[in-house]
Design an enzyme around this catalytic site. Structure first.
Site, PDB file in Angstrom:
ATOM      1  N   SER A 153       0.839  -1.208   0.000  1.00 12.07           N
ATOM      2  CA  SER A 153       0.000   0.000   0.000  1.00 12.07           C
ATOM      3  C   SER A 153       0.870   1.254   0.000  1.00 12.07           C
ATOM      4  O   SER A 153       0.371   2.347  -0.261  1.00 12.07           O
ATOM      5  CB  SER A 153      -0.938   0.010   1.212  1.00 12.07           C
TER       6      SER A 153
ATOM      7  N   ASP B 143       5.480  -7.370   2.433  1.00 14.10           N
ATOM      8  CA  ASP B 143       4.632  -7.746   1.287  1.00 14.10           C
ATOM      9  C   ASP B 143       5.483  -8.090   0.071  1.00 14.10           C
ATOM     10  O   ASP B 143       6.362  -7.303  -0.334  1.00 14.10           O
ATOM     11  CB  ASP B 143       3.751  -6.547   0.897  1.00 14.10           C
TER      12      ASP B 143
ATOM     13  N   LYS C  33       4.235 -11.804   2.960  1.00 18.52           N
ATOM     14  CA  LYS C  33       2.799 -11.936   2.644  1.00 18.52           C
ATOM     15  C   LYS C  33       2.627 -11.952   1.140  1.00 18.52           C
ATOM     16  O   LYS C  33       3.277 -11.185   0.426  1.00 18.52           O
ATOM     17  CB  LYS C  33       2.011 -10.779   3.266  1.00 18.52           C
TER      18      LYS C  33
ATOM     19  N   GLU D 239      -0.562 -12.482  -2.014  1.00 15.80           N
ATOM     20  CA  GLU D 239      -2.010 -12.387  -2.229  1.00 15.80           C
ATOM     21  C   GLU D 239      -2.534 -13.537  -3.095  1.00 15.80           C
ATOM     22  O   GLU D 239      -1.878 -13.973  -4.035  1.00 15.80           O
ATOM     23  CB  GLU D 239      -2.347 -11.060  -2.933  1.00 15.80           C
TER      24      GLU D 239
ATOM     25  N   GLU E 161      -9.412  -9.473   3.663  1.00 16.32           N
ATOM     26  CA  GLU E 161      -9.731  -8.067   3.386  1.00 16.32           C
ATOM     27  C   GLU E 161     -11.103  -7.941   2.735  1.00 16.32           C
ATOM     28  O   GLU E 161     -11.403  -8.630   1.747  1.00 16.32           O
ATOM     29  CB  GLU E 161      -8.645  -7.470   2.464  1.00 16.32           C
TER      30      GLU E 161
HETATM   31  O1  KIV Z   1      -0.447  -3.431   1.606  1.00 22.75           O
HETATM   32  C1  KIV Z   1      -1.230  -3.360   2.552  1.00 22.75           C
HETATM   33  O2  KIV Z   1      -1.352  -2.345   3.221  1.00 22.75           O
HETATM   34  C2  KIV Z   1      -2.036  -4.530   2.866  1.00 22.75           C
HETATM   35  C3  KIV Z   1      -3.125  -4.355   3.890  1.00 22.75           C
HETATM   36  C4  KIV Z   1      -4.265  -3.666   3.262  1.00 22.75           C
HETATM   37  C5  KIV Z   1      -3.526  -5.642   4.499  1.00 22.75           C
HETATM   38  O3  KIV Z   1      -1.866  -5.563   2.311  1.00 22.75           O
END
Ligand code: KIV
Length: 254
Positions: free
Chosen positions: A35, A73, A102, A104, A171
């Site tokens: 994000s 991420d 993480k 997706e 989410e």
């Molecule tokens: O990148 C991010 O901020 C996220 C959250 C919305 C869980 O993956």
């Protein structure tokens, strides 16, 4: 914490100053989220974010953090090609200071999750609204609304748990569905727009500090309102997650 039934408070974090602040006021888990594409770079989505950028911000967060669990991420395009590509990308984030990566999506991701876990990399999966595929989903809209879509999400969650995922982010899904998935999962399930029955909550830091321009999603609460400082706002967020007063079923839930 999950075993003890204590709610887990997670926030996104992109730099050393905020890492120090968030860790210092009791945030359990810092998510170096892609994000940052929107929040820091002014991009229209997370799609343009690169692995190199994620490595840089993970290093910054790791330097400011002392005790919180750091999740990095994997950005769009850094794990979709092959399991080997995912391992190389995850290695870069772990070497930058992440303690977990993480990624997706469900279904096709399960073998990739298994591959990383077998090689010693803790993995957080992310289901429901998956921002990296926003163009395929047709916008930032609630997922898992009808029975068929809900069944697919439940199945994907089961497969990811079986593959060895150690955490799951849900989410923007109906709270009843998130409650069912959480109840069926032996691992902590962190919700964002997924109701109060998840094992913990995550928000984008700049959203809950009311720094984001424009209309915020319904699931966000402005914790700056009534707070004397950013630290105070974050402390109130942690307390509200722990005592289950956030998210509110009437205001922040679908
Ligand atoms: O990148 C991010 O901020 C996220 C959250 C919305 C869980 O993956």
């Amino acid at each position: 914490m999950h075993g003890a039934g204590e709610k887990i408070a997670m926030l996104t974090c992109y730099d050393a100053t905020f890492a120090r602040l968030l860790d210092g006021v009791g945030v359990d888990c810092l998510l170096v989220g892609d994000s940052l594409g929107m929040v820091l770079q002014g991009q229209p989505s997370t799609v343009p974010v690169t692995l190199q950028q994620m490595v840089y911000h993970t290093e910054c967060v790791a330097r400011g953090n002392r005790t919180a669990w750091v999740v990095g991420d994997l950005p769009f395009g850094s794990y979709q090609e092959s399991k080997e590509q995912a391992l190389r990308s995850a290695t870069a984030l772990m070497q930058a200071g992440a303690q977990m990566v993480k990624l997706e999506g469900g279904g096709w991701t399960a073998p990739t999750v298994g591959f990383l876990v077998e090689r010693g990399i803790p993995v957080c999966a992310h289901l429901g609204l998956t921002p990296q595929t926003v163009h395929a989903l047709g916008g930032y809209r609630i997922q898992g609304r009808d029975d068929e879509a809900a069944a697919v999400l439940k199945q994907h969650a089961r497969e990811l748990v079986d593959a060895g995922a150690a955490m799951l982010v849900l989410e923007l899904i109906p709270s009843a569905l998130a409650r069912d998935i959480t109840a069926a999962s032996p691992i902590p399930v962190i919700g964002i727009g997924a109701g109060v029955d998840c094992s913990g909550q995550v928000l984008v830091l700049h959203d809950m500090l009311n720094l984001t321009a424009g209309k915020l999603p319904r699931f966000v609460r402005n914790f700056m309102q009534g707070s004397a400082s950013a630290g105070d706002a974050v402390r109130r967020y942690v307390a509200a997650v722990k005592d289950k007063s956030f998210p509110d079923p009437e205001l922040h839930t679908y």
